[in-house]
Motif scaffolding. Structure first.
Motif, mmCIF file in Angstrom:
data_model
loop_
_atom_site.group_PDB
_atom_site.id
_atom_site.type_symbol
_atom_site.label_atom_id
_atom_site.label_comp_id
_atom_site.label_asym_id
_atom_site.label_seq_id
_atom_site.Cartn_x
_atom_site.Cartn_y
_atom_site.Cartn_z
ATOM 1 N N UNK A 230 0.853 -1.188 0.000
ATOM 2 C CA UNK A 230 0.000 0.000 0.000
ATOM 3 C C UNK A 230 0.890 1.239 0.000
ATOM 4 N N UNK A 231 0.377 2.345 -0.554
ATOM 5 C CA UNK A 231 1.155 3.578 -0.675
ATOM 6 C C UNK A 231 0.336 4.728 -0.091
ATOM 7 N N UNK A 232 0.374 4.910 1.244
ATOM 8 C CA UNK A 232 -0.489 5.906 1.884
ATOM 9 C C UNK A 232 0.060 7.324 1.871
ATOM 10 N N UNK A 233 1.307 7.545 1.397
ATOM 11 C CA UNK A 233 1.906 8.873 1.499
ATOM 12 C C UNK A 233 2.972 9.051 0.429
ATOM 13 N N UNK A 252 4.024 -1.966 -12.314
ATOM 14 C CA UNK A 252 4.187 -2.921 -11.225
ATOM 15 C C UNK A 252 2.928 -2.879 -10.360
ATOM 16 N N UNK A 253 2.335 -4.050 -10.100
ATOM 17 C CA UNK A 253 1.125 -4.100 -9.280
ATOM 18 C C UNK A 253 1.377 -3.595 -7.860
ATOM 19 N N UNK A 254 0.404 -2.822 -7.358
ATOM 20 C CA UNK A 254 0.328 -2.454 -5.950
ATOM 21 C C UNK A 254 -0.950 -3.069 -5.380
ATOM 22 N N UNK A 255 -1.144 -2.904 -4.074
ATOM 23 C CA UNK A 255 -2.343 -3.445 -3.436
ATOM 24 C C UNK A 255 -3.535 -2.522 -3.557
ATOM 25 N N UNK A 265 -11.697 3.505 -5.089
ATOM 26 C CA UNK A 265 -10.424 2.798 -5.035
ATOM 27 C C UNK A 265 -10.069 2.530 -3.581
ATOM 28 N N UNK A 266 -9.641 1.301 -3.280
ATOM 29 C CA UNK A 266 -9.303 0.904 -1.920
ATOM 30 C C UNK A 266 -7.953 0.191 -1.904
ATOM 31 N N UNK A 267 -7.213 0.366 -0.804
ATOM 32 C CA UNK A 267 -6.031 -0.451 -0.565
ATOM 33 C C UNK A 267 -6.454 -1.785 0.031
ATOM 34 N N UNK A 268 -5.657 -2.816 -0.204
ATOM 35 C CA UNK A 268 -5.984 -4.129 0.345
ATOM 36 C C UNK A 268 -6.035 -4.121 1.869
ATOM 37 N N UNK A 269 -5.314 -3.191 2.507
ATOM 38 C CA UNK A 269 -5.352 -3.095 3.965
ATOM 39 C C UNK A 269 -6.694 -2.550 4.446
ATOM 40 N N UNK A 274 -6.525 8.081 -0.032
ATOM 41 C CA UNK A 274 -6.491 9.532 0.225
ATOM 42 C C UNK A 274 -5.398 10.149 -0.641
ATOM 43 N N UNK A 275 -4.135 9.831 -0.324
ATOM 44 C CA UNK A 275 -3.050 10.250 -1.202
ATOM 45 C C UNK A 275 -3.135 9.457 -2.502
ATOM 46 N N UNK A 276 -2.989 10.144 -3.648
ATOM 47 C CA UNK A 276 -3.012 9.446 -4.935
ATOM 48 C C UNK A 276 -2.156 10.182 -5.951
ATOM 49 N N UNK A 277 -1.699 9.463 -6.965
ATOM 50 C CA UNK A 277 -0.773 10.029 -7.945
ATOM 51 C C UNK A 277 -1.037 9.417 -9.320
ATOM 52 N N UNK A 278 -2.288 9.544 -9.771
ATOM 53 C CA UNK A 278 -2.708 8.913 -11.014
ATOM 54 C C UNK A 278 -2.119 9.597 -12.249
#
Length: 323
Positions: A230-233, A252-255, A265-269, A274-278
């Motif tokens: 997960x990439x929260x920040x 590269x796949x993320x969760x 969109x949800x993280x697997x956790x 909240x933070x995003x960089x599309x």
């Protein structure tokens, strides 16, 4: 077998000098080589050390190297803020456990109750938490409920780390801030450094250079590590970017997965993004729910996030989020 990164300590200070050994060995032979020719396999105290190692690894085509972190049969309590320079021998060992605590069963994280006493608990429970800010030399109460690992990520991204408690005085400072149980930075694990460093710093991101669908990647990570990353920040993302650059696929796949019925969109956790960089055109529009989609990070360029069908086969990044 992997290449080795070796550690040479060139002074009695906390500074390290890393050297890259481009010979392929198993871990035991790598440890023996480093001890015979330098000091030991590399130990890591903080994020700056990670950055230095990643610069060294960029010179190699290999995506993984041995460091000196090894699992033992013991499980000990350690502080999330792992830099040994932050502690003296005495205050590193300060504890204020409640009666019959810790029970050292299946609980691996610690919280402080309103009375200032400490308890062990499941790291997946949700609590408010206390961060330490090195700039202000003070404690910060965060009244959001998070798991211990997510609280750690938040503190590292916005302050310095989850709080250590080095003395009764610091324990009282934190107690005055709280009116309920809060996470502190104490956790239990069975890992130690080959050179016997007291550093408890951990940085579990692993690039897997297998091409799997998103669901297969998730299963692989859960069977061999803990989960897809997960990439929260932005701070966590920078570390993931560094890992992703060594991938053999364009992304590269993320969760990260799309909950189509609610267009979320949800993280697997379990956390909402909240933070995003599309990248342009990704992640912001509704999709046909007949096609499941997940999030990946590009391995080159500006490394933005892209929305892709889950059936595409990519490299992926696992995390070992259990402390």
């Amino acid at each position: 077998m992997l290449n080795t990164v070796v550690l040479h300590v060139f002074s009695s200070s906390a500074l390290h000098q890393y050297e890259f050994v481009q010979m392929r060995m198993n871990c035991t032979d790598a440890q023996r080589y480093c001890r015979e020719n330098y000091s030991d396999l590399a130990s890591i105290d903080n994020s700056a050390d990670v950055t230095e190692l990643l610069k060294i690894m960029a010179k190699s085509a290999d995506n993984a190297v041995w460091i000196g972190l090894m699992e033992t049969l013991r499980s000990e309590w350690k502080w999330s803020l792992g830099d040994p320079a932050f502690y003296t021998a005495h205050d590193l060992l300060f504890r204020n456990w409640a009666s019959n605590q810790p029970n050292n069963g299946s609980y691996y994280c610690a919280y402080m109750s309103q009375d200032g006493l400490w308890h062990d608990d499941s790291c997946n429970n949700q609590r408010s938490f206390i961060c330490y800010n090195d700039s202000s030399k003070g404690f910060v109460l965060v009244q959001q409920s998070m798991t211990w690992r997510n609280a750690q990520s938040f503190c590292r991204a916005n302050h310095t780390d989850l709080s250590s408690v080095r003395s009764q005085s610091e324990n009282q400072q934190i107690q005055q801030l709280i009116n309920t149980g809060v996470w502190i930075g104490l956790f239990r694990d069975s890992w130690e450094w080959s050179d016997k460093s007291t550093s408890s710093f951990r940085n579990w991101f692993i690039l897997i250079k297998q091409n799997l669908s998103w669901s297969e990647a998730m299963t692989y990570c859960r069977q061999n590590h803990v989960d897809l990353v997960s990439v929260p920040s932005p701070q966590i993302e920078q570390r993931v970017m560094n890992v992703a650059r060594r991938a053999s696929t364009a992304a590269v796949w993320m969760g990260l997965h799309h909950y189509c019925s609610m267009n979320m969109w949800l993280w697997l956790c379990g956390e909402v993004v909240c933070y995003q960089n599309w990248a342009a055109g990704s992640g912001t529009r509704a999709h046909d729910c007949r096609e499941q989609r997940a999030g990946a990070i590009q391995s080159a360029g500006d490394q933005r996030w892209v929305s892709l069908p889950t059936t595409i086969r990519l490299n992926f990044i696992c995390t070992n989020s259990e402390p």
